[in-house]
Design a protein around this motif. Structure first.
Motif, PDB file in Angstrom:
ATOM      1  N   ALA A  97       0.502 -13.067  50.794  1.00  0.00           N
ATOM      2  CA  ALA A  97       0.018 -11.513  51.154  1.00  0.00           C
ATOM      3  C   ALA A  97      -0.872 -11.585  52.202  1.00  0.00           C
ATOM      4  O   ALA A  97      -1.719 -12.522  52.371  1.00  0.00           O
ATOM      5  N   THR A  98      -0.983 -10.532  52.861  1.00  0.00           N
ATOM      6  CA  THR A  98      -1.879 -10.416  54.120  1.00  0.00           C
ATOM      7  C   THR A  98      -2.527  -8.953  53.956  1.00  0.00           C
ATOM      8  O   THR A  98      -1.541  -7.865  53.615  1.00  0.00           O
ATOM      9  N   THR A  99      -3.487  -8.589  54.562  1.00  0.00           N
ATOM     10  CA  THR A  99      -4.029  -7.273  54.855  1.00  0.00           C
ATOM     11  C   THR A  99      -3.753  -6.881  56.389  1.00  0.00           C
ATOM     12  O   THR A  99      -4.138  -5.888  56.864  1.00  0.00           O
ATOM     13  N   ARG A 100      -3.410  -8.033  57.119  1.00  0.00           N
ATOM     14  CA  ARG A 100      -3.288  -7.954  58.679  1.00  0.00           C
ATOM     15  C   ARG A 100      -1.969  -7.730  59.109  1.00  0.00           C
ATOM     16  O   ARG A 100      -1.355  -6.875  58.615  1.00  0.00           O
ATOM     17  N   ASN A 101      -1.586  -8.435  60.174  1.00  0.00           N
ATOM     18  CA  ASN A 101      -0.277  -8.239  60.700  1.00  0.00           C
ATOM     19  C   ASN A 101       0.773  -8.802  59.729  1.00  0.00           C
ATOM     20  O   ASN A 101       0.879  -9.924  59.369  1.00  0.00           O
ATOM     21  N   TRP A 102       1.765  -7.819  59.329  1.00  0.00           N
ATOM     22  CA  TRP A 102       2.693  -8.291  58.383  1.00  0.00           C
ATOM     23  C   TRP A 102       3.712  -9.029  58.922  1.00  0.00           C
ATOM     24  O   TRP A 102       4.473  -9.748  57.988  1.00  0.00           O
ATOM     25  N   LEU A 103       4.001  -9.154  60.250  1.00  0.00           N
ATOM     26  CA  LEU A 103       4.897 -10.006  61.059  1.00  0.00           C
ATOM     27  C   LEU A 103       4.256 -11.341  61.456  1.00  0.00           C
ATOM     28  O   LEU A 103       5.191 -11.970  62.079  1.00  0.00           O
ATOM     29  N   GLU A 104       3.080 -11.487  61.205  1.00  0.00           N
ATOM     30  CA  GLU A 104       2.622 -12.696  61.738  1.00  0.00           C
ATOM     31  C   GLU A 104       2.011 -13.697  60.683  1.00  0.00           C
ATOM     32  O   GLU A 104       1.164 -13.594  59.731  1.00  0.00           O
ATOM     33  N   ALA A 105       2.834 -14.932  60.677  1.00  0.00           N
ATOM     34  CA  ALA A 105       2.950 -15.871  59.582  1.00  0.00           C
ATOM     35  C   ALA A 105       1.391 -16.407  59.462  1.00  0.00           C
ATOM     36  O   ALA A 105       1.061 -16.631  58.479  1.00  0.00           O
ATOM     37  N   HIS A 106       0.554 -16.490  60.476  1.00  0.00           N
ATOM     38  CA  HIS A 106      -0.749 -17.090  60.369  1.00  0.00           C
ATOM     39  C   HIS A 106      -1.750 -16.039  59.941  1.00  0.00           C
ATOM     40  O   HIS A 106      -2.926 -16.381  59.592  1.00  0.00           O
ATOM     41  N   ASP A 107      -1.182 -14.854  59.692  1.00  0.00           N
ATOM     42  CA  ASP A 107      -2.375 -14.001  59.063  1.00  0.00           C
ATOM     43  C   ASP A 107      -2.326 -13.857  57.270  1.00  0.00           C
ATOM     44  O   ASP A 107      -2.949 -13.097  56.811  1.00  0.00           O
ATOM     45  N   TYR A 108      -1.243 -14.895  56.958  1.00  0.00           N
ATOM     46  CA  TYR A 108      -1.054 -14.603  55.397  1.00  0.00           C
ATOM     47  C   TYR A 108      -2.105 -15.601  55.004  1.00  0.00           C
ATOM     48  O   TYR A 108      -2.129 -16.749  55.131  1.00  0.00           O
ATOM     49  N   ASP A 109      -3.097 -15.220  54.180  1.00  0.00           N
ATOM     50  CA  ASP A 109      -4.057 -16.036  53.546  1.00  0.00           C
ATOM     51  C   ASP A 109      -4.296 -16.146  52.369  1.00  0.00           C
ATOM     52  O   ASP A 109      -5.138 -16.722  51.404  1.00  0.00           O
ATOM     53  N   HIS A 110      -3.131 -15.549  51.442  1.00  0.00           N
ATOM     54  CA  HIS A 110      -3.176 -15.533  49.976  1.00  0.00           C
ATOM     55  C   HIS A 110      -1.800 -16.107  49.471  1.00  0.00           C
ATOM     56  O   HIS A 110      -0.722 -15.462  50.051  1.00  0.00           O
ATOM     57  N   TRP A 111      -1.624 -17.044  48.890  1.00  0.00           N
ATOM     58  CA  TRP A 111      -0.221 -17.818  48.577  1.00  0.00           C
ATOM     59  C   TRP A 111      -0.363 -18.062  47.281  1.00  0.00           C
ATOM     60  O   TRP A 111      -1.228 -18.330  46.563  1.00  0.00           O
ATOM     61  N   GLY A 112       0.806 -18.128  46.663  1.00  0.00           N
ATOM     62  CA  GLY A 112       1.492 -18.561  45.282  1.00  0.00           C
ATOM     63  C   GLY A 112       1.597 -19.977  45.415  1.00  0.00           C
ATOM     64  O   GLY A 112       1.435 -20.702  46.221  1.00  0.00           O
ATOM     65  N   GLN A 113       2.065 -20.460  44.216  1.00  0.00           N
ATOM     66  CA  GLN A 113       2.086 -22.085  44.124  1.00  0.00           C
ATOM     67  C   GLN A 113       3.649 -22.151  44.456  1.00  0.00           C
ATOM     68  O   GLN A 113       3.753 -23.670  44.546  1.00  0.00           O
ATOM     69  N   GLY A 114       4.523 -21.524  44.456  1.00  0.00           N
ATOM     70  CA  GLY A 114       5.892 -21.738  44.787  1.00  0.00           C
ATOM     71  C   GLY A 114       6.988 -21.987  43.661  1.00  0.00           C
ATOM     72  O   GLY A 114       6.333 -22.345  42.625  1.00  0.00           O
ATOM     73  N   THR A 115       7.977 -21.894  44.030  1.00  0.00           N
ATOM     74  CA  THR A 115       9.029 -22.064  42.939  1.00  0.00           C
ATOM     75  C   THR A 115      10.438 -22.665  43.576  1.00  0.00           C
ATOM     76  O   THR A 115      10.616 -22.249  44.806  1.00  0.00           O
TER      77      THR A 115
END
Length: 121
Positions: A97-115
């Protein structure tokens, strides 16, 4: 913001899977969500994005036409429907999840644990 993925598993080539990402701590009209995947030794690859403001979506060429991202705002859940799966889709899938640029991977600072998703015959 917390994210919890589910729905991964083993599927045969050509099959389908639907992943779910339950979001807490924020509403989906406040955060954009992207599904990323990672294969060991490789960088994360964004495979589907959905923008918070209007639900616009984006897919890279590698999955366009096969994957569909959607959201249920009432349930605060984002889905990734994956169709016509190929062995090359095998990876750990994360929602972020991000509150910033939705198309910029480096702006994603909340992550799940993965599946884990494994496509194999």
């Amino acid at each position: 913001v917390q994210l919890v993925e589910s729905g991964g598993g083993l599927v045969r080539p050509g099959g389908s899977l639907r992943l779910s990402c339950v979001v807490s701590g924020s509403s989906l009209d406040s955060v954009s969500i992207t599904w990323f995947r990672q294969v060991p030794g490789k960088e994360y690859e964004g495979v589907a994005c959905i923008r918070n403001t209007d639900g616009e979506t984006y897919y890279p060429d590698s999955v366009r036409g096969r994957f569909v991202i959607s959201r249920d705002i009432a349930e605060n859940t984002v889905y990734l429907q994956m169709n016509r799966l190929e062995p090359e889709d095998t990876a750990v899938y994360y929602c972020a999840a991000t509150t910033r640029n939705w198309l910029e991977a480096h702006d994603y600072d909340h992550w799940g644990q993965g599946t884990q998703v494994t496509v194999s015959s």
